[in-house]
Design an enzyme around this catalytic site. Sequence first.
Site, PDB file in Angstrom:
ATOM      1  N   HIS A  97       0.844  -1.206   0.000  1.00 25.41           N
ATOM      2  CA  HIS A  97       0.000   0.000   0.000  1.00 25.41           C
ATOM      3  C   HIS A  97       0.882   1.259   0.000  1.00 25.41           C
ATOM      4  O   HIS A  97       0.599   2.223  -0.717  1.00 25.41           O
ATOM      5  CB  HIS A  97      -0.905   0.030   1.237  1.00 25.41           C
ATOM      6  N   LYS A 156     -15.885  -7.464   5.204  1.00 26.73           N
ATOM      7  CA  LYS A 156     -14.586  -8.157   5.248  1.00 26.73           C
ATOM      8  C   LYS A 156     -14.200  -8.564   6.670  1.00 26.73           C
ATOM      9  O   LYS A 156     -13.141  -9.133   6.886  1.00 26.73           O
ATOM     10  CB  LYS A 156     -13.500  -7.238   4.679  1.00 26.73           C
ATOM     11  N   ARG A 190      -1.923  -6.008  -8.348  1.00 24.66           N
ATOM     12  CA  ARG A 190      -0.741  -6.822  -8.069  1.00 24.66           C
ATOM     13  C   ARG A 190      -0.518  -7.880  -9.137  1.00 24.66           C
ATOM     14  O   ARG A 190       0.582  -8.141  -9.535  1.00 24.66           O
ATOM     15  CB  ARG A 190      -0.878  -7.495  -6.700  1.00 24.66           C
ATOM     16  N   SER A 199      -3.141  -8.222   2.696  1.00 26.06           N
ATOM     17  CA  SER A 199      -3.384  -8.023   4.127  1.00 26.06           C
ATOM     18  C   SER A 199      -3.880  -9.306   4.787  1.00 26.06           C
ATOM     19  O   SER A 199      -3.507  -9.610   5.924  1.00 26.06           O
ATOM     20  CB  SER A 199      -4.410  -6.905   4.327  1.00 26.06           C
TER      21      SER A 199
HETATM   22  N1  COA Z   1       0.304  -4.157  -2.766  1.00 26.54           N
HETATM   23  C1  COA Z   1       0.026  -5.122  -1.912  1.00 26.54           C
HETATM   24  N2  COA Z   1      -1.218  -5.483  -1.580  1.00 26.54           N
HETATM   25  C2  COA Z   1      -2.224  -4.834  -2.133  1.00 26.54           C
HETATM   26  C3  COA Z   1      -2.002  -3.798  -3.031  1.00 26.54           C
HETATM   27  C4  COA Z   1      -0.654  -3.459  -3.349  1.00 26.54           C
HETATM   28  N3  COA Z   1      -0.350  -2.515  -4.209  1.00 26.54           N
HETATM   29  N4  COA Z   1      -3.191  -3.344  -3.424  1.00 26.54           N
HETATM   30  C5  COA Z   1      -4.115  -4.070  -2.786  1.00 26.54           C
HETATM   31  N5  COA Z   1      -3.539  -4.979  -2.008  1.00 26.54           N
HETATM   32  C6  COA Z   1      -4.201  -6.040  -1.264  1.00 26.54           C
HETATM   33  C7  COA Z   1      -4.756  -5.720   0.054  1.00 26.54           C
HETATM   34  O1  COA Z   1      -3.829  -6.001   1.067  1.00 26.54           O
HETATM   35  C8  COA Z   1      -5.979  -6.621   0.109  1.00 26.54           C
HETATM   36  O2  COA Z   1      -5.659  -7.913   0.469  1.00 26.54           O
HETATM   37  P1  COA Z   1      -6.732  -8.830   1.223  1.00 26.54           P
HETATM   38  O3  COA Z   1      -7.953  -8.919   0.336  1.00 26.54           O
HETATM   39  O4  COA Z   1      -5.997 -10.086   1.388  1.00 26.54           O
HETATM   40  O5  COA Z   1      -7.063  -8.178   2.502  1.00 26.54           O
HETATM   41  C9  COA Z   1      -6.447  -6.665  -1.311  1.00 26.54           C
HETATM   42  O6  COA Z   1      -5.320  -6.415  -2.075  1.00 26.54           O
HETATM   43  C10 COA Z   1      -7.468  -5.641  -1.675  1.00 26.54           C
HETATM   44  O7  COA Z   1      -7.777  -4.911  -0.569  1.00 26.54           O
HETATM   45  P2  COA Z   1      -7.818  -3.320  -0.440  1.00 26.54           P
HETATM   46  O8  COA Z   1      -6.842  -2.623  -1.337  1.00 26.54           O
HETATM   47  O9  COA Z   1      -7.790  -2.994   0.999  1.00 26.54           O
HETATM   48  O10 COA Z   1      -9.122  -3.002  -1.050  1.00 26.54           O
HETATM   49  P3  COA Z   1     -10.441  -3.665  -0.743  1.00 26.54           P
HETATM   50  O11 COA Z   1     -10.696  -4.535  -1.898  1.00 26.54           O
HETATM   51  O12 COA Z   1     -10.568  -4.283   0.590  1.00 26.54           O
HETATM   52  O13 COA Z   1     -11.284  -2.345  -0.723  1.00 26.54           O
HETATM   53  C11 COA Z   1     -13.002  -0.905  -1.417  1.00 26.54           C
HETATM   54  C12 COA Z   1     -12.279  -2.233  -1.565  1.00 26.54           C
HETATM   55  C13 COA Z   1     -12.862  -0.260  -0.083  1.00 26.54           C
HETATM   56  C14 COA Z   1     -12.446   0.032  -2.463  1.00 26.54           C
HETATM   57  C15 COA Z   1     -14.456  -1.299  -1.725  1.00 26.54           C
HETATM   58  O14 COA Z   1     -14.863  -2.259  -0.784  1.00 26.54           O
HETATM   59  C16 COA Z   1     -15.406  -0.141  -1.679  1.00 26.54           C
HETATM   60  O15 COA Z   1     -15.487   0.628  -2.618  1.00 26.54           O
HETATM   61  N6  COA Z   1     -16.160   0.007  -0.561  1.00 26.54           N
HETATM   62  C17 COA Z   1     -17.117   1.096  -0.375  1.00 26.54           C
HETATM   63  C18 COA Z   1     -18.542   0.654  -0.701  1.00 26.54           C
HETATM   64  C19 COA Z   1     -18.822   0.778  -2.174  1.00 26.54           C
HETATM   65  O16 COA Z   1     -18.820   1.839  -2.767  1.00 26.54           O
HETATM   66  N7  COA Z   1     -19.088  -0.362  -2.802  1.00 26.54           N
HETATM   67  C20 COA Z   1     -19.354  -0.429  -4.223  1.00 26.54           C
HETATM   68  C21 COA Z   1     -18.058  -0.541  -4.993  1.00 26.54           C
HETATM   69  S1  COA Z   1     -18.355  -0.663  -6.719  1.00 26.54           S
END
Ligand code: COA
Length: 181
Positions: free
Chosen positions: A23, A47, A108, A146
């Site tokens: 991140h 989550k 990734r 994560s």
């Molecule tokens: N390097 C390493 N790891 C990375 C990374 C990077 N560059 N980018 C993402 N990750 C990992 C994270 O650690 C995470 O791993 P995990 O799933 O094992 O925990 C995963 O990739 C993705 O997680 P994160 O980047 O935290 O995003 P998310 O997918 O949990 O978040 C939101 C998604 C918050 C953007 C989405 O849930 C959201 O928009 N929520 C609001 C409600 C909404 O509007 N919903 C409709 C969406 S269309």
Amino acid sequence: MPKESNLRIGLYPGTFDPVTNGHLDIIKRAVKLVDRLVIGVALNPGKQPLLSLEERVACLHEEMVRLFGKQRIDFESDDCPIKVVGFNNLLVNCVKENHATVLIRGLRQATDFNYEFQMCIMNQQLAPDIETIFLVATEQHRSIASSLVKEVAMLGGDISSFVPPSTLKHFKTLLAKKVLS
Ligand code: COA
């Protein structure tokens, strides 16, 4: 620097449970593409995050102080380009509330793409004026997730090469408290 009203503001959303070096890599690169970057920490109850929203915001805040060498992390102080906010609403509404026009997401590997593509299309339909930019993770961060970091930590493995130092300290303490309670 453009006038305040002409600033290009980006928002980098995630659950950050916990924030990883992957991140931070995206944050360091994203801040070069926009004038201001908002880090949006999603409550994301679906989550079932291990850390509370407040704990995740606090970890990110501390990492930003270290990374940007600013005492206060908000746009009002000392030309700081970063702000950390928690949110529990629709992502596109959080983007608008923060006057951002660009969404930043990290990719990734190919398996991230389908999910990201779906979210991107949905967000485009909800808010056509918001553009999504994908940054491809640098090689050493491509295997970090994560959820894997949490699993390794809970089973007593060493996560020091995956998470930044202050988060590592907090995370170990918080994890120990949660496991005991
Ligand atoms: N390097 C390493 N790891 C990375 C990374 C990077 N560059 N980018 C993402 N990750 C990992 C994270 O650690 C995470 O791993 P995990 O799933 O094992 O925990 C995963 O990739 C993705 O997680 P994160 O980047 O935290 O995003 P998310 O997918 O949990 O978040 C939101 C998604 C918050 C953007 C989405 O849930 C959201 O928009 N929520 C609001 C409600 C909404 O509007 N919903 C409709 C969406 S269309």
